[in-house]
Every structure is written in structure tokens, then in C-alpha cells.
Design a protein around this motif. Structure first.
Motif, PDB file in Angstrom:
ATOM      1  N   GLU A 173       0.841  -1.205   0.000  1.00  8.70           N
ATOM      2  CA  GLU A 173       0.000   0.000   0.000  1.00  8.70           C
ATOM      3  C   GLU A 173       0.878   1.258   0.000  1.00  8.70           C
ATOM      4  O   GLU A 173       0.620   2.217  -0.712  1.00  8.70           O
ATOM      5  CB  GLU A 173      -0.909  -0.007   1.225  1.00  8.70           C
ATOM      6  CG  GLU A 173      -1.942   1.109   1.214  1.00  8.70           C
ATOM      7  CD  GLU A 173      -2.558   1.298   2.588  1.00  8.70           C
ATOM      8  OE1 GLU A 173      -2.756   2.448   2.989  1.00  8.70           O
ATOM      9  OE2 GLU A 173      -2.793   0.277   3.267  1.00  8.70           O
ATOM     10  N   LYS A 174       1.918   1.204   0.854  1.00  7.33           N
ATOM     11  CA  LYS A 174       2.845   2.327   0.925  1.00  7.33           C
ATOM     12  C   LYS A 174       3.588   2.505  -0.408  1.00  7.33           C
ATOM     13  O   LYS A 174       3.788   3.617  -0.875  1.00  7.33           O
ATOM     14  CB  LYS A 174       3.856   2.057   2.047  1.00  7.33           C
ATOM     15  CG  LYS A 174       4.719   3.234   2.395  1.00  7.33           C
ATOM     16  CD  LYS A 174       3.941   4.316   3.097  1.00  7.33           C
ATOM     17  CE  LYS A 174       4.539   5.670   2.776  1.00  7.33           C
ATOM     18  NZ  LYS A 174       3.952   6.764   3.529  1.00  7.33           N
ATOM     19  N   VAL A 175       3.967   1.376  -0.999  1.00 11.07           N
ATOM     20  CA  VAL A 175       4.659   1.447  -2.283  1.00 11.07           C
ATOM     21  C   VAL A 175       3.736   2.096  -3.309  1.00 11.07           C
ATOM     22  O   VAL A 175       4.132   2.946  -4.094  1.00 11.07           O
ATOM     23  CB  VAL A 175       5.091   0.038  -2.759  1.00 11.07           C
ATOM     24  CG1 VAL A 175       5.555   0.075  -4.202  1.00 11.07           C
ATOM     25  CG2 VAL A 175       6.193  -0.485  -1.864  1.00 11.07           C
ATOM     26  N   PHE A 176       2.474   1.720  -3.228  1.00 13.94           N
ATOM     27  CA  PHE A 176       1.487   2.249  -4.159  1.00 13.94           C
ATOM     28  C   PHE A 176       1.400   3.771  -4.053  1.00 13.94           C
ATOM     29  O   PHE A 176       1.512   4.480  -5.042  1.00 13.94           O
ATOM     30  CB  PHE A 176       0.130   1.597  -3.877  1.00 13.94           C
ATOM     31  CG  PHE A 176      -0.862   1.801  -4.959  1.00 13.94           C
ATOM     32  CD1 PHE A 176      -0.784   1.062  -6.129  1.00 13.94           C
ATOM     33  CD2 PHE A 176      -1.870   2.738  -4.813  1.00 13.94           C
ATOM     34  CE1 PHE A 176      -1.693   1.260  -7.147  1.00 13.94           C
ATOM     35  CE2 PHE A 176      -2.789   2.932  -5.827  1.00 13.94           C
ATOM     36  CZ  PHE A 176      -2.705   2.191  -6.987  1.00 13.94           C
ATOM     37  N   SER A 177       1.258   4.283  -2.830  1.00  7.84           N
ATOM     38  CA  SER A 177       1.146   5.736  -2.678  1.00  7.84           C
ATOM     39  C   SER A 177       2.491   6.414  -2.929  1.00  7.84           C
ATOM     40  O   SER A 177       2.550   7.545  -3.387  1.00  7.84           O
ATOM     41  CB  SER A 177       0.605   6.094  -1.294  1.00  7.84           C
ATOM     42  OG  SER A 177       1.488   5.640  -0.298  1.00  7.84           O
ATOM     43  N   GLY A 178       3.575   5.710  -2.658  1.00  5.76           N
ATOM     44  CA  GLY A 178       4.907   6.270  -2.861  1.00  5.76           C
ATOM     45  C   GLY A 178       5.219   6.561  -4.318  1.00  5.76           C
ATOM     46  O   GLY A 178       6.081   7.373  -4.612  1.00  5.76           O
ATOM     47  N   PHE A 179       4.513   5.900  -5.220  1.00  2.00           N
ATOM     48  CA  PHE A 179       4.783   6.121  -6.641  1.00  2.00           C
ATOM     49  C   PHE A 179       3.697   6.941  -7.324  1.00  2.00           C
ATOM     50  O   PHE A 179       3.575   6.910  -8.544  1.00  2.00           O
ATOM     51  CB  PHE A 179       4.963   4.776  -7.356  1.00  2.00           C
ATOM     52  CG  PHE A 179       6.284   4.134  -7.055  1.00  2.00           C
ATOM     53  CD1 PHE A 179       7.432   4.600  -7.659  1.00  2.00           C
ATOM     54  CD2 PHE A 179       6.380   3.100  -6.154  1.00  2.00           C
ATOM     55  CE1 PHE A 179       8.664   4.033  -7.372  1.00  2.00           C
ATOM     56  CE2 PHE A 179       7.609   2.523  -5.858  1.00  2.00           C
ATOM     57  CZ  PHE A 179       8.757   2.996  -6.470  1.00  2.00           C
ATOM     58  N   SER A 180       2.919   7.688  -6.527  1.00  2.00           N
ATOM     59  CA  SER A 180       1.746   8.340  -7.116  1.00  2.00           C
ATOM     60  C   SER A 180       2.104   9.364  -8.194  1.00  2.00           C
ATOM     61  O   SER A 180       1.371   9.515  -9.169  1.00  2.00           O
ATOM     62  CB  SER A 180       0.885   8.974  -6.025  1.00  2.00           C
ATOM     63  OG  SER A 180       1.637   9.942  -5.348  1.00  2.00           O
ATOM     64  N   LYS A 181       3.240  10.036  -8.041  1.00  2.00           N
ATOM     65  CA  LYS A 181       3.580  11.051  -9.057  1.00  2.00           C
ATOM     66  C   LYS A 181       3.934  10.416 -10.398  1.00  2.00           C
ATOM     67  O   LYS A 181       3.557  10.917 -11.458  1.00  2.00           O
ATOM     68  CB  LYS A 181       4.726  11.931  -8.568  1.00  2.00           C
ATOM     69  CG  LYS A 181       4.295  12.794  -7.407  1.00  2.00           C
ATOM     70  CD  LYS A 181       5.212  13.967  -7.208  1.00  2.00           C
ATOM     71  CE  LYS A 181       4.621  14.862  -6.119  1.00  2.00           C
ATOM     72  NZ  LYS A 181       5.494  15.981  -5.798  1.00  2.00           N
ATOM     73  N   THR A 182       4.662   9.324 -10.329  1.00  2.00           N
ATOM     74  CA  THR A 182       4.988   8.622 -11.570  1.00  2.00           C
ATOM     75  C   THR A 182       3.706   8.034 -12.177  1.00  2.00           C
ATOM     76  O   THR A 182       3.500   8.085 -13.389  1.00  2.00           O
ATOM     77  CB  THR A 182       6.016   7.502 -11.295  1.00  2.00           C
ATOM     78  OG1 THR A 182       7.164   8.081 -10.683  1.00  2.00           O
ATOM     79  CG2 THR A 182       6.433   6.811 -12.581  1.00  2.00           C
ATOM     80  N   ARG A 183       2.856   7.517 -11.293  1.00  2.00           N
ATOM     81  CA  ARG A 183       1.593   6.938 -11.790  1.00  2.00           C
ATOM     82  C   ARG A 183       0.755   8.011 -12.505  1.00  2.00           C
ATOM     83  O   ARG A 183       0.175   7.746 -13.545  1.00  2.00           O
ATOM     84  CB  ARG A 183       0.801   6.330 -10.624  1.00  2.00           C
ATOM     85  CG  ARG A 183      -0.523   5.735 -11.057  1.00  2.00           C
ATOM     86  CD  ARG A 183      -1.126   4.808 -10.028  1.00  2.00           C
ATOM     87  NE  ARG A 183      -1.474   5.476  -8.787  1.00  2.00           N
ATOM     88  CZ  ARG A 183      -0.845   5.322  -7.637  1.00  2.00           C
ATOM     89  NH1 ARG A 183       0.173   4.498  -7.548  1.00  2.00           N
ATOM     90  NH2 ARG A 183      -1.229   5.963  -6.570  1.00  2.00           N
TER      91      ARG A 183
END
Ligand code: GDP
Length: 302
Positions: free
Chosen positions: A1-11
Motif C-alpha cells: 500500500e505504501k509502495v502504491f502511494s509512494g509512486f503516485s507522481k509517476t503513476r
């Protein structure tokens, strides 16, 4: 979950791909692939990987192997995952069987070296290991104070330079000796990070590596290079230089939470053939995550 939010800008950068593929039809292929290419480039996948991915998709679309937008998306995700697995599969720390294991953390100032070392100490300690910190950045005055704060925060012991003794290799060798005598599992060594073009820094890192190897054969087990994820592809020359001089066994990519250039994760692995072992996705103590290629791909191409 943290990884998911951690990449939000790239996403966010790559979200356009979803829209493109949602309305994809065969006649539209060139335009869609052009825009897909652009999205990969702005996210810092780099030209080499981008072209390879796009041209493979084009062939597979033209040959009829890929027949829908969702098949194209899956093929895109798979090609990125394959790249990461091909050259960067060993994402777990390789600590060997001798105690203590020695992990050296290297990188230029400001990249997140000390913070990552602290977070790593926290993680490994929670996994049950007895951790010793070594304040090997004897060049920057505040560095060992900063590491002492992490030692307190994580409840780990620390070895710092004695008054007047500022040789980094001596501090590290002293720490590893203590680690050996007192039954520590892992010694985490901080190192200096003044500008990487500074020749004497590289000399010093080589001396550090030799010094710990004299205390424990085959140490250091890992030399992890900390790279600032907000620099994107600009991290490549730095990664090459450190690797040529000291031999890097893995990367820690930091500040990915603040970076829209997360494609550099794939690029640095592909260019250097060295795995990313941890990613920094925030400033909190738990925001250093073991790198998981599949979770990464799912996070950036949601
Ligand atoms: P060093 O000079 O390489 O030791 O860098 P520091 O560990 O002092 O880190 C520099 C700054 O980057 C500090 O303000 C850290 O809190 C911040 N930082 C480090 N890693 C991350 C990360 O993964 N995400 C974010 N957002 N900030 C980070």
C-alpha cells in the motif's frame, strides 16, 4: 500500500496510457504508440528502454498477437517486469553466513544516505537482528550527530570516531571489530558523501572496503549506493562511477514519493545490471521498503 502511494507522481505521469488504451483501435495505433512513448520518456524510462518496449508492442499489435487495449497494457507491464527480473532479480540483501555481516552505504550528500541507513537499521532490527551502526562519514561534522539520533531512535549501538581521529576506514574497522567481538549480526556503515567527482572520496571508499575486509573475510557483504530518485536519469553517470570504483551490489532509490521520474528505477537496473534493493517512499521511519518489482509495476501502471 505504501509502495502504491509512494509512486503516485509517476503513476499520474503514466495515467494517460490508460486513457489511450481504453479507446485504442488498430487504425489509431501509430498515434497511441507515439503518446505512450512520450509518457514513458517523461517518466524517465530512458530512450533505449522506451524504444524497445514501444517497438515490441508495435510488432505484436501488427502481427495480431495483441488485440485489445487491455492486452496491450498487460504486455507493457510484462515487458517492464521482465526487464527488472532479467537484470535485477536479487533484490534481497545477501548477508552471507559469517557474523557480523557488513553493509556499506555509499552515495553523494543530500541523496538520503543517513536517513536510509537509519530506516534500514530500524527494519533489520525489527526482523530480530542485532545491529551496530558505524559513523564513517567523518568528513561532514553533522553527519555523526545525525546518525547518533538514528541510533537512539532505533535503539541500536553506534561507533563514532574518537576525538581527533577522523580516518573513515579506522572508524569502520573499529566498528566491525566490535561487531565481531560482541556478537552483532550486522554492521551498517555510513560513509562520506562529498561530491563524487572528488577523487579522494573514491580513494577513501576503497580504503574503507579494504579495512573492513581485513577484519571479516569477504566483507563488505553489500555495498549499497543511495541515489536520489528525483534526479531521474541524471543518476546514471553517478551510478556508473561509483560502481566502477567501489563495485556496487545494490541500489537504494530514495525520494520516489516526490518524483514523477520513477521510470529511472527500470533504467538504472537495465543500464548497470545491478538490482534495486530498497526504495524510499517517504520521510517516516517505515518508509524504506524492500523493492518488489511486481508491486512497483502495479503501482506505476495502475
Ligand atoms: P545524506 O546527506 O545523503 O545523508 O541525506 P539525508 O539522509 O540527510 O537526507 C536528505 C533529505 O532527504 C532529508 O531531509 C531526508 O528526510 C530526505 N529524504 C531521504 N529519503 C527520503 C525519501 O525516501 N522520501 C522523502 N520524501 N524524503 C527523503
Amino acid at each position: 500500500e505504501k509502495v502504491f502511494s509512494g509512486f503516485s507522481k509517476t503513476r499520474d505521469n503514466l495515467a494517460v496510457i490508460d486513457e489511450l488504451l481504453l479507446y485504442w483501435n488498430l487504425a489509431d495505433t501509430d498515434r497511441v504508440l507515439d503518446e505512450l512513448e512520450e509518457a514513458l520518456l517523461v517518466s524517465d524510462f530512458g530512450p533505449k528502454i522506451t524504444i524497445k518496449i514501444v517497438e515490441t508492442l508495435r510488432e505484436d499489435i501488427m502481427s495480431g498477437k495483441l488485440k485489445s487495449g487491455s492486452e496491450i497494457k498487460d504486455a507493457l507491464k510484462k515487458s517492464v517486469l521482465d526487464l527488472l527480473n532479467k537484470k535485477g532479480k536479487k533484490t534481497e540483501l545477501q548477508l552471507g553466513s559469517r557474523k557480523p555481516a557488513v553493509v556499506m552505504i555509499v552515495g553523494v550528500n543530500g541523496g538520503g544516505k543517513t536517513t536510509s541507513l537509519g530506516k534500514l537499521a530500524y527494519r533489520l532490527k525489527n526482523e530480530g537482528a542485532k545491529i551496530l551502526l558505524a559513523a564513517g562519514d567523518t568528513f561532514r561534522a553533522a553527519a555523526s550527530d545525525q546518525l547518533e539520533i538514528w541510533a537512539e531512535r532505533t535503539g541500536c549501538e553506534i561507533v563514532v570516531a574518537e576525538e581527533g581521529k577522523t580516518k573513515a576506514s579506522s572508524v569502520l574497522s573499529q566498528a566491525v571489530k566490535k561487531g565481531k567481538e560482541q556478537g552483532f549480526d550486522i554492521v551498517l556503515c555510513d560513509t562520506s558523501g562529498r561530491l563524487h567527482t572528488n577523487f579522494s572520496l573514491m580513494e577513501e571508499l576503497i580504503a574503507c572496503k579494504k579495512a573492513v575486509g581485513k577484519v571479516v573475510p569477504r566483507a563488505p557483504n553489500e555495498i549499497l549506493l543511495v541515489l536520489d530518485g528525483t534526479t531521474g536519469l541524471n543518476m546514471l553517470p553517478q551510478a556508473r562511477e561509483f560502481n566502477e570504483v567501489v563495485g556496487i551490489t545494490g541500489f537504494i532509490l530514495t525520494k520516489l514519493d516526490g518524483s514523477a521520474r520513477g521510470g529511472c528505477v527500470v533504467s538504472v537496473v537495465d543500464e548497470l545490471g545491478i538490482p534495486v534493493k530498497f526504495v524510499g517512499v517517504g520521510e517516516g521511519v517505515e518508509d524504506l521498503q524492500p523493492f518488489d518489482a511486481e508491486a512497483f509495476v502495479n503501482a506505476i501502471f495502475s
